[in-house]
Structure formats: structure tokens, C-alpha cells
Design an enzyme around this catalytic site. Structure first.
Site, PDB file in Angstrom:
ATOM      1  N   ASP A  68       0.702  -0.925  -0.244  1.00  0.00           N
ATOM      2  CA  ASP A  68       0.019   0.071  -0.087  1.00  0.00           C
ATOM      3  C   ASP A  68       0.866   1.725   0.001  1.00  0.00           C
ATOM      4  O   ASP A  68       2.137   0.986   0.556  1.00  0.00           O
ATOM      5  CB  ASP A  68      -1.037  -0.366   1.095  1.00  0.00           C
ATOM      6  N   SER A  69       0.175   2.373  -0.335  1.00  0.00           N
ATOM      7  CA  SER A  69       0.755   3.894  -0.592  1.00  0.00           C
ATOM      8  C   SER A  69       1.270   4.550   1.422  1.00  0.00           C
ATOM      9  O   SER A  69       1.325   5.380   1.495  1.00  0.00           O
ATOM     10  CB  SER A  69       0.320   4.845  -1.175  1.00  0.00           C
ATOM     11  N   CYS A  97      -4.492  -0.529  -1.881  1.00  0.00           N
ATOM     12  CA  CYS A  97      -4.408   0.709  -2.370  1.00  0.00           C
ATOM     13  C   CYS A  97      -4.963   0.310  -4.143  1.00  0.00           C
ATOM     14  O   CYS A  97      -5.294   0.221  -4.747  1.00  0.00           O
ATOM     15  CB  CYS A  97      -2.749   1.130  -2.485  1.00  0.00           C
ATOM     16  N   ASN A  98      -6.196   1.409  -2.993  1.00  0.00           N
ATOM     17  CA  ASN A  98      -7.286   1.593  -3.699  1.00  0.00           C
ATOM     18  C   ASN A  98      -6.762   2.433  -5.472  1.00  0.00           C
ATOM     19  O   ASN A  98      -6.848   2.111  -6.043  1.00  0.00           O
ATOM     20  CB  ASN A  98      -8.733   3.068  -3.307  1.00  0.00           C
ATOM     21  N   THR A  99      -5.341   3.554  -4.452  1.00  0.00           N
ATOM     22  CA  THR A  99      -5.471   4.003  -6.089  1.00  0.00           C
ATOM     23  C   THR A  99      -4.413   3.169  -7.099  1.00  0.00           C
ATOM     24  O   THR A  99      -4.293   4.147  -8.372  1.00  0.00           O
ATOM     25  CB  THR A  99      -4.679   5.929  -5.763  1.00  0.00           C
ATOM     26  N   HIS A 145      -6.631   3.399   4.357  1.00  0.00           N
ATOM     27  CA  HIS A 145      -6.407   3.718   5.190  1.00  0.00           C
ATOM     28  C   HIS A 145      -8.125   4.197   5.766  1.00  0.00           C
ATOM     29  O   HIS A 145      -7.848   4.151   7.201  1.00  0.00           O
ATOM     30  CB  HIS A 145      -6.315   5.305   4.644  1.00  0.00           C
ATOM     31  N   TYR A 160      -0.298   8.226  -2.547  1.00  0.00           N
ATOM     32  CA  TYR A 160      -0.558   8.364  -4.291  1.00  0.00           C
ATOM     33  C   TYR A 160      -1.267   9.099  -4.589  1.00  0.00           C
ATOM     34  O   TYR A 160      -1.314   8.903  -5.624  1.00  0.00           O
ATOM     35  CB  TYR A 160      -0.924   6.823  -4.185  1.00  0.00           C
ATOM     36  N   GLY A 161      -2.718   9.316  -4.526  1.00  0.00           N
ATOM     37  CA  GLY A 161      -3.782   9.782  -4.325  1.00  0.00           C
ATOM     38  C   GLY A 161      -4.054  11.002  -5.133  1.00  0.00           C
ATOM     39  O   GLY A 161      -4.481  11.854  -6.222  1.00  0.00           O
ATOM     40  N   CYS A 186     -10.698   4.367   0.584  1.00  0.00           N
ATOM     41  CA  CYS A 186      -8.832   3.940   0.635  1.00  0.00           C
ATOM     42  C   CYS A 186      -9.245   3.071   1.399  1.00  0.00           C
ATOM     43  O   CYS A 186      -9.400   3.142   2.083  1.00  0.00           O
ATOM     44  CB  CYS A 186      -8.671   5.561   0.748  1.00  0.00           C
TER      45      CYS A 186
END
Length: 263
Positions: free
Chosen positions: A11-12, A74-76, A186, A43-44, A184
Site C-alpha cells: 500500500d501507499s 491500495c485503491n489508487t 486507510h 498516492y492520491g 481508500c
């Protein structure tokens, strides 16, 4: 590929550890390696090209560490890079997308909210998914600007966090949403705060359980599930400070190792 090889997760930053928890809950005997790319978080607000380059770097590291499957927690990174990753690597790669479909199918107010990063909301994959499942539904998209850095700092319920959440929740309440989709990895860490601020009838959905189930299905289909009743090795690597991971994963402190590592 050896069954004892680990599940690789990246993940970011620290947020994808919420996905790790769901995977570990469902597959408690699996070895896991988690990379927190906190040095480059969030990352967004990066370009799609930058996000893809960082995702490739993380995948290369997880392959070097022997991963048998990779979860992009990580969604992004999923919405911007998953196609490129799958084209370039033979290993199974699991992505994470906002859980728009279940929210759209279950809403009775015909109004749902999505709290996500700019990088996810502006991606082509997100746009396609939203169009496919929300034809007769009002969708309120909120960019959660500033939330990831606060979570990365371990600030889950300070005045700054509550102030931001109140601001982001206001349009959701005004639109009479009955589902809020977290886009996200997070954000599951601030579900307790969101529940306090949202009306009682509003349900919060994140993608963690679905990702864990998909990981199990793929490993099963490839006969790569590890033997049960064997003690797993649970490793976490971050390229920034280790304090936030230790704080977020304090319930697992005796079972996991957390180390700072350059990657």
C-alpha cells in the site's frame, strides 16, 4: 511455486494493514509480507504514470521476497495500475476497488456516498464501475483530502481529523445517503469516528473482506493454500518510521515483526 511462500501485500503507506487484518483473519496460517510505502504517501495526488511506477517498484520487491500472490491493498494503485501490473507479471494479482456494487444494490434512499482519494475518484476504472452499477442512484463523491497524512501520523481522533470529517460528512447527510463507501484502504481506521458523526441508519462499507475472500479463492484454485495449524511468519516493512504501524497493529504485537527497510 511453494505453498509456504508468503502472500505479498503493498500500500501507499500503513492503511492497507486494514486489508492485511482481513486476510489474516480469513487465512490465519498464511505467511505474509506487507510493504508500507509511506515515504511516497499519499498516492492520491500523483499522476497515473507515477502511481504505476511506484506500484511496479513495490511488486518487484515483493517478488524478490518470494511472494506467491500479490495484493494491491491500495485503491489508487489498483484503479491506476492494476492492468499494467497484470500485463507485466505472471503472478496472480488481487486489486481493491471501492465497494460500489453492494451499496448500489442495497440502498433504499437511492443515494450513496463515496469517500475516496482524488487518484481513485478520477481514474477510468472507478468511472466505469460507477456507471455500471449506479444508473438510477444518486452518487455523492467526496475527496478525503488530508485524511491519509493524519492516519499515517497516527492521528485518528484529534481535533483536525474530526473537523475534516465533519466537513466531508455534511454533504452526505444533506443528500440523505444511507450507505457510505470507503474508497481508500486507510479509511477503515477512522470508521469509529465516522459512526459517531453519521446518522445511525447510515451503513459504512469497505472492501477488506471481499479482498480477503478473493485472495483465498485464487490461492485455493491454484492449490497454493498453506497447511493449517502451522505457525505463520508475519512481516511488515516500511520505508518511513515504524511507530504508526506499531500503533495500528498493537493487537498483533506478539505475532508480527515490523522493520524499517529501504525499497
Amino acid at each position: 511455486m511453494d505453498k509456504n511462500n508468503p502472500i505479498g501485500i503493498f500500500d501507499s503507506g500503513v492503511g492497507g494493514s486494514s486489508i492485511w487484518q482481513e486476510i489474516h483473519k480469513l487465512l490465519p496460517f498464511e505467511n505474509t509480507i506487507y510493504l508500507a510505502d509511506s515515504k511516497n504517501a499519499p498516492y492520491g495526488y500523483k499522476s497515473s504514470k507515477e502511481i504505476t511506477a511506484l506500484s511496479i517498484k513495490n511488486v518487484e520487491k515483493l517478488l524478490e521476497l518470494g511472494s506467491k500472490i500479490i495484493v494491491v491493498a491500495c485503491n489508487t494503485a489498483t484503479t491506476n495500475a492494476i492492468s499494467t501490473l497484470r500485463e507485466n507479471y505472471d503472478i496472480p494479482i488481487i486489486g481493491i476497488e471501492p465497494a460500489i456494487k453492494p451499496a448500489a444494490l442495497q440502498t433504499t434512499s437511492k443515494s450513496i456516498g463515496i469517500l475516496a482519494t482524488k487518484g481513485t475518484l478520477s481514474s477510468a476504472l472507478f468511472s466505469r464501475t460507477t456507471k455500471e452499477f449506479t444508473k438510477d442512484i444518486s452518487v455523492v463523491e467526496i475527496i478525503g483530502e488530508g485524511l491519509v497524512p493524519l492516519i499515517e501520523a497516527g492521528n485518528l481522533d484529534g481535533p483536525e481529523m474530526i473537523s475534516l470529517l465533519k466537513k466531508y460528512i455534511k454533504p452526505l447527510i444533506e443528500a440523505n445517503v444511507d450507505y457510505v463507501v470507503l474508497g481508500c484502504s486507510h479509511y477503515p481506521y477512522i470508521i469509529p469516528q465516522l459512526k459517531k458523526l453519521l446518522p445511525e441508519n447510515v451503513k459504512i462499507i469497505d472492501s477488506g473482506e471481499a479482498v480477503a475472500r478473493q485472495t483465498k479463492i485464487v490461492l485455493q484454485s491454484l492449490d497454493l493454500l498453506r497447511e493449517e495449524n502451522t505457525k505463520p511468519k508475519l512481516e511488515f516493512f516500511t520505508n518511513a518510521e515504524t511507530d504508526t504501524l506499531k500503533f495500528l497493529l498493537k493487537d498483533y504485537a506478539k505475532k508480527i515483526s515490523i522493520e524499517k527497510k529501504d525499497f
